[in-house]
Enzyme design. Sequence first.
Site: not given
Length: 659
Positions: A508-510
């Site tokens: 989800q982050e990167s």
Amino acid sequence: MSKHWMAVATRILLPAALAWSPLVTSAQTDAERALLDMRQAFQAGNAQRLSALLPRTQGHLLEPQAAYWELRARLNTASPQEIRAFLQRHAGSYHEDRLRNDWLLQLGKARDWTTFAQELPLFRMNDDREVKCYGLLVQRDRPLTDLAPQAKALWLAQRRADDGCATLAERLLASGALPADAAWQRARWAMENNQLAVATQAIGLLNPAWLPLVNTVHSDPARYLDEKVTAIRSRTKELVTLALVRLAVSNPDAAAAEASKLRWKTQLTDEEQSWVWGVIGKRAALRLSPEAMAHFAKADNRHLNDDLLAWKARAALRAGDWEQVLGATAAMQPAQRDEPVWRYWQARALDARGTPEARAQARALYERTASSTGFYEQLSLEALNRTVTTPPPPATLSAAEKADARQNPSLQRALAAIALGLRSEGVREWNYAVALHHPGGMTERELLAAADLACEHEVWDRCINTSKRTSGEIDHAQRFPMPFRQAVVQRAREIGLDPAYVYGLIRQESRFVTAAQSHVGAAGLMQVMPATASWTAKRIGLRDFKPEQITERDTNIAIGTAYLKLALDDFEGSMAMAAAAYNAGPGRPRSWRNGPTLEAAVWIENIPFDETRDYVRRVLSNTTNYAALITGQPQRLSARLAPIGPRQASARAPNTDLP
């Protein structure tokens, strides 16, 4: 520092510089250096520099990108013949359609309707609201009343004060085909969202003389409402509605007290009063106030828009009022009501009724929603007493299918741009190729082949997002890849974290882009802020840590997982609260947990920040899918959703040093 963290830090420090470093590419060619210089020149608006650099890119795969930059920078002065020559030279490409989009906007602003009408049918992407509004303006043969519904929808959905939709609205307002209420509704949204330019544009279309009052309402709504002459001014009720909406943003209690005054109750229509109480209810719900439902009770659902109805449903969930959940979702427009989140909560509300008919309706909604793909889809599976499992992979891609993907010019250019460091340009061309080049986008097999190509090149974000577009043939190896598996799993297990949780968060982050950097400065795989990185490095004993090291893969994983573990411990093992802390900082979920003890799904749905609410849902559903992949065992999302409420008196004090 504990011996455990010291041991981990020692293992990180020694091999970090040797274990991984950014891929060393071959020396850049002159054309590639020119391309990188051209992007800087384009961002600076230096048309002369772009023209000087363009010849150096001749023959390069990314020459169309360079040619686009050069012409786009001087589009205002280029002749139609030159523009059309570019479009013909790059026919069928992303850059042709991108420049045509830009030209159509310019033609609309110039009111060159003849040329606009000639070019509009050739625009393939057709995803620009302002162009669509200009497109309605040139349909002279259609009655204005036929255009009004689509025009209103486009105008109210536009989030900036554009020319195209405002010009269309002005024409329809003047003719009476579009009621003045549409302009006031747009101004209400603008007042709530602090978009003064949108509000003044909308009201200015009705009467420019009202604009000084609109400015007063925006800057000091309480003062406007308190003025003695307000009640006798013309257009009072509409402006009072705007003032009450604006006041509710900063002080819902004051707005509620003001809206209850007899002088406004007698002036405002039922629709205006409902909207005002809907905004007051929403703003109270955003503050997790127990008064939210009392405010919503004074509004008629028929007069609330989808945003206000969504917040009414959330407040009702928090209050445990299932009938109000059902009423709010039933009043939503069909498209929103059919989203997985609201299908699931409708089903839960029907289940709560307990009648055989209601339970049958609930089961039908669960069946329509259930799958492994997302948060509410997974909860719907559980409602049917099923588990999350990894679906069987689709049929193996043939050599011909893979070859077609490799030979796709747009995909080739996209990969080349990303490899060169022109990520945003490459991503836009990739997205065009998979979704917009042909009506409806690529077929499922084409999508799987394109995703496979991205995975092969380790462009993980395009691999994931492309594979996600399939609905029938689901490939979890593409949707949930596990690059850097040894590093991630080893670090996670060393500090007692579930590797699936770490993977769910990184995805989800990167999207596994090691060089990812957010607009606020978060960097690397786990998107760690510089200050957080320095604090965490010191906490776990990473001596001589320098901020630039945060983009190193192993260092980023070490610091990101360490911070996640500290957050998880601080929130007593709650994955939902730890994920919220990772995204929004620990202070916010500490505040959000106060109040009644709630099932985690209700708590998550009431997170006031849209980004954080979506983030937590995605991290946890990702985690469940990764757990199924890693263990090979069926999973339940609910196993990661312990109830959430105030910190117990016997619990350890919160770690207030946690950034």
